[in-house]
Design a protein around this motif. Structure first.
Motif, PDB file in Angstrom:
ATOM      1  N   ARG A 135      81.465  60.018  10.809  1.00  0.00           N
ATOM      2  CA  ARG A 135      82.472  59.097  10.255  1.00  0.00           C
ATOM      3  C   ARG A 135      83.821  59.793  10.121  1.00  0.00           C
ATOM      4  O   ARG A 135      84.867  59.228  10.462  1.00  0.00           O
ATOM      5  CB  ARG A 135      82.020  58.559   8.891  1.00  0.00           C
ATOM      6  N   GLU A 136      83.793  61.031   9.636  1.00  0.00           N
ATOM      7  CA  GLU A 136      85.042  61.783   9.469  1.00  0.00           C
ATOM      8  C   GLU A 136      85.717  62.011  10.818  1.00  0.00           C
ATOM      9  O   GLU A 136      86.934  61.877  10.945  1.00  0.00           O
ATOM     10  CB  GLU A 136      84.756  63.118   8.782  1.00  0.00           C
ATOM     11  N   ASN A 137      84.940  62.320  11.834  1.00  0.00           N
ATOM     12  CA  ASN A 137      85.474  62.534  13.179  1.00  0.00           C
ATOM     13  C   ASN A 137      86.143  61.265  13.690  1.00  0.00           C
ATOM     14  O   ASN A 137      87.238  61.303  14.261  1.00  0.00           O
ATOM     15  CB  ASN A 137      84.346  62.966  14.116  1.00  0.00           C
ATOM     16  N   LEU A 138      85.518  60.111  13.480  1.00  0.00           N
ATOM     17  CA  LEU A 138      86.093  58.840  13.906  1.00  0.00           C
ATOM     18  C   LEU A 138      87.405  58.573  13.174  1.00  0.00           C
ATOM     19  O   LEU A 138      88.392  58.154  13.786  1.00  0.00           O
ATOM     20  CB  LEU A 138      85.110  57.700  13.666  1.00  0.00           C
ATOM     21  N   GLU A 139      87.438  58.844  11.865  1.00  0.00           N
ATOM     22  CA  GLU A 139      88.664  58.654  11.093  1.00  0.00           C
ATOM     23  C   GLU A 139      89.786  59.546  11.618  1.00  0.00           C
ATOM     24  O   GLU A 139      90.945  59.118  11.712  1.00  0.00           O
ATOM     25  CB  GLU A 139      88.410  58.945   9.612  1.00  0.00           C
ATOM     26  N   LEU A 140      89.453  60.771  11.976  1.00  0.00           N
ATOM     27  CA  LEU A 140      90.465  61.684  12.501  1.00  0.00           C
ATOM     28  C   LEU A 140      90.975  61.218  13.865  1.00  0.00           C
ATOM     29  O   LEU A 140      92.171  61.306  14.153  1.00  0.00           O
ATOM     30  CB  LEU A 140      89.909  63.111  12.593  1.00  0.00           C
ATOM     31  N   LYS A 141      90.093  60.688  14.692  1.00  0.00           N
ATOM     32  CA  LYS A 141      90.515  60.147  15.987  1.00  0.00           C
ATOM     33  C   LYS A 141      91.472  58.976  15.782  1.00  0.00           C
ATOM     34  O   LYS A 141      92.470  58.847  16.485  1.00  0.00           O
ATOM     35  CB  LYS A 141      89.311  59.712  16.818  1.00  0.00           C
ATOM     36  N   GLU A 142      91.153  58.122  14.804  1.00  0.00           N
ATOM     37  CA  GLU A 142      92.039  56.997  14.503  1.00  0.00           C
ATOM     38  C   GLU A 142      93.392  57.483  14.005  1.00  0.00           C
ATOM     39  O   GLU A 142      94.439  56.934  14.370  1.00  0.00           O
ATOM     40  CB  GLU A 142      91.401  56.086  13.450  1.00  0.00           C
ATOM     41  N   GLU A 143      93.386  58.512  13.176  1.00  0.00           N
ATOM     42  CA  GLU A 143      94.640  59.063  12.664  1.00  0.00           C
ATOM     43  C   GLU A 143      95.483  59.627  13.803  1.00  0.00           C
ATOM     44  O   GLU A 143      96.708  59.447  13.830  1.00  0.00           O
ATOM     45  CB  GLU A 143      94.347  60.156  11.626  1.00  0.00           C
ATOM     46  N   ILE A 144      94.843  60.271  14.753  1.00  0.00           N
ATOM     47  CA  ILE A 144      95.551  60.799  15.923  1.00  0.00           C
ATOM     48  C   ILE A 144      96.209  59.658  16.689  1.00  0.00           C
ATOM     49  O   ILE A 144      97.365  59.762  17.109  1.00  0.00           O
ATOM     50  CB  ILE A 144      94.593  61.605  16.830  1.00  0.00           C
ATOM     51  N   ILE A 145      95.489  58.557  16.858  1.00  0.00           N
ATOM     52  CA  ILE A 145      96.040  57.403  17.571  1.00  0.00           C
ATOM     53  C   ILE A 145      97.267  56.877  16.848  1.00  0.00           C
ATOM     54  O   ILE A 145      98.299  56.597  17.461  1.00  0.00           O
ATOM     55  CB  ILE A 145      94.971  56.301  17.728  1.00  0.00           C
ATOM     56  N   LEU A 146      97.170  56.739  15.515  1.00  0.00           N
ATOM     57  CA  LEU A 146      98.310  56.248  14.732  1.00  0.00           C
ATOM     58  C   LEU A 146      99.502  57.200  14.844  1.00  0.00           C
ATOM     59  O   LEU A 146     100.649  56.755  14.981  1.00  0.00           O
ATOM     60  CB  LEU A 146      97.905  56.075  13.264  1.00  0.00           C
ATOM     61  N   LEU A 147      99.241  58.493  14.792  1.00  0.00           N
ATOM     62  CA  LEU A 147     100.329  59.467  14.900  1.00  0.00           C
ATOM     63  C   LEU A 147     100.978  59.420  16.285  1.00  0.00           C
ATOM     64  O   LEU A 147     102.200  59.553  16.404  1.00  0.00           O
ATOM     65  CB  LEU A 147      99.825  60.877  14.587  1.00  0.00           C
ATOM     66  N   LYS A 148     100.166  59.207  17.315  1.00  0.00           N
ATOM     67  CA  LYS A 148     100.722  59.073  18.665  1.00  0.00           C
ATOM     68  C   LYS A 148     101.625  57.856  18.754  1.00  0.00           C
ATOM     69  O   LYS A 148     102.679  57.901  19.384  1.00  0.00           O
ATOM     70  CB  LYS A 148      99.601  58.966  19.703  1.00  0.00           C
ATOM     71  N   GLU A 149     101.193  56.747  18.139  1.00  0.00           N
ATOM     72  CA  GLU A 149     102.009  55.527  18.128  1.00  0.00           C
ATOM     73  C   GLU A 149     103.341  55.781  17.425  1.00  0.00           C
ATOM     74  O   GLU A 149     104.395  55.366  17.899  1.00  0.00           O
ATOM     75  CB  GLU A 149     101.259  54.390  17.401  1.00  0.00           C
ATOM     76  N   LYS A 150     103.301  56.471  16.273  1.00  0.00           N
ATOM     77  CA  LYS A 150     104.533  56.783  15.539  1.00  0.00           C
ATOM     78  C   LYS A 150     105.434  57.675  16.379  1.00  0.00           C
ATOM     79  O   LYS A 150     106.639  57.485  16.404  1.00  0.00           O
ATOM     80  CB  LYS A 150     104.203  57.472  14.215  1.00  0.00           C
ATOM     81  N   LEU A 151     104.836  58.645  17.049  1.00  0.00           N
ATOM     82  CA  LEU A 151     105.612  59.558  17.876  1.00  0.00           C
ATOM     83  C   LEU A 151     106.287  58.801  19.020  1.00  0.00           C
ATOM     84  O   LEU A 151     107.461  59.053  19.325  1.00  0.00           O
ATOM     85  CB  LEU A 151     104.713  60.671  18.430  1.00  0.00           C
ATOM     86  N   LYS A 152     105.576  57.857  19.622  1.00  0.00           N
ATOM     87  CA  LYS A 152     106.170  57.049  20.693  1.00  0.00           C
ATOM     88  C   LYS A 152     107.378  56.288  20.168  1.00  0.00           C
ATOM     89  O   LYS A 152     108.406  56.178  20.826  1.00  0.00           O
ATOM     90  CB  LYS A 152     105.155  56.055  21.258  1.00  0.00           C
ATOM     91  N   GLY A 153     107.269  55.739  18.943  1.00  0.00           N
ATOM     92  CA  GLY A 153     108.371  55.018  18.326  1.00  0.00           C
ATOM     93  C   GLY A 153     109.566  55.911  18.061  1.00  0.00           C
ATOM     94  O   GLY A 153     110.725  55.520  18.270  1.00  0.00           O
ATOM     95  N   ILE A 154     109.301  57.125  17.611  1.00  0.00           N
ATOM     96  CA  ILE A 154     110.378  58.081  17.347  1.00  0.00           C
ATOM     97  C   ILE A 154     111.073  58.477  18.644  1.00  0.00           C
ATOM     98  O   ILE A 154     112.296  58.544  18.713  1.00  0.00           O
ATOM     99  CB  ILE A 154     109.827  59.330  16.600  1.00  0.00           C
ATOM    100  N   ILE A 155     110.277  58.713  19.677  1.00  0.00           N
ATOM    101  CA  ILE A 155     110.844  59.108  20.978  1.00  0.00           C
ATOM    102  C   ILE A 155     111.719  57.999  21.534  1.00  0.00           C
ATOM    103  O   ILE A 155     112.774  58.255  22.106  1.00  0.00           O
ATOM    104  CB  ILE A 155     109.726  59.503  21.953  1.00  0.00           C
ATOM    105  N   LYS A 156     111.326  56.743  21.339  1.00  0.00           N
ATOM    106  CA  LYS A 156     112.134  55.611  21.817  1.00  0.00           C
ATOM    107  C   LYS A 156     113.482  55.559  21.116  1.00  0.00           C
ATOM    108  O   LYS A 156     114.468  55.124  21.685  1.00  0.00           O
ATOM    109  CB  LYS A 156     111.396  54.287  21.609  1.00  0.00           C
ATOM    110  N   LEU A 157     113.521  55.995  19.854  1.00  0.00           N
ATOM    111  CA  LEU A 157     114.761  55.977  19.089  1.00  0.00           C
ATOM    112  C   LEU A 157     115.750  57.066  19.546  1.00  0.00           C
ATOM    113  O   LEU A 157     116.938  56.941  19.328  1.00  0.00           O
ATOM    114  CB  LEU A 157     114.472  56.151  17.601  1.00  0.00           C
ATOM    115  N   ILE A 158     115.202  58.088  20.132  1.00  0.00           N
ATOM    116  CA  ILE A 158     116.045  59.234  20.539  1.00  0.00           C
ATOM    117  C   ILE A 158     116.822  58.932  21.797  1.00  0.00           C
ATOM    118  O   ILE A 158     116.632  58.285  22.655  1.00  0.00           O
ATOM    119  CB  ILE A 158     115.193  60.505  20.723  1.00  0.00           C
TER     120      ILE A 158
END
Length: 117
Positions: free
Chosen positions: A94-117
């Motif tokens: 379960r913890e591994n799945l939660e961490l994978k989900e967190e990675i996905i969310l962080l990637k999405e945020k990073l994509k948004g930040i990169i678009k702003l640059i």
């Protein structure tokens, strides 16, 4: 083989395998193998399928790797593995799945930040 979470959700949303395959961008036979756990589903494909089905990845994600199958085999009634070890394995999955989900969310945020640059 039992039905997968992905299969059950697709049926619930009344989407045919062929439709889902087209939306994901693959042939129906390829999608079928992935849905049954025979072929690996990439994290990007999990993301696409969760968006198509309009659900969180956790609603459909399953780890079909050999390691995961080996862990499942540990729950065989023929083996005498203490419950605390099986509980720890479940917790770590379960913890591994939660961490994978967190990675996905962080990637999405990073994509948004990169678009702003």
């Amino acid at each position: 083989m039992s039905k997968t979470k992905l299969h059950e959700m697709r049926i619930q949303k009344q989407i045919l395998q062929e439709e889902m395959a087209n939306l994901v961008g693959m042939k129906q036979a390829t999608y079928s193998r992935k849905e049954r756990g025979i072929s690996k589903i990439t994290m990007e494909e999990w993301e696409i399928m969760s968006k198509i089905l309009q659900v969180e990845i956790t609603a459909i994600y399953q780890d079909f790797s050999r390691k995961n199958q080996m862990v499942s085999n540990l729950k065989s009634p023929h083996l005498d593995i203490p419950n605390y070890i099986l509980e720890e394995i479940d917790f770590l999955k379960r913890e591994n799945l939660e961490l994978k989900e967190e990675i996905i969310l962080l990637k999405e945020k990073l994509k948004g930040i990169i678009k702003l640059i």
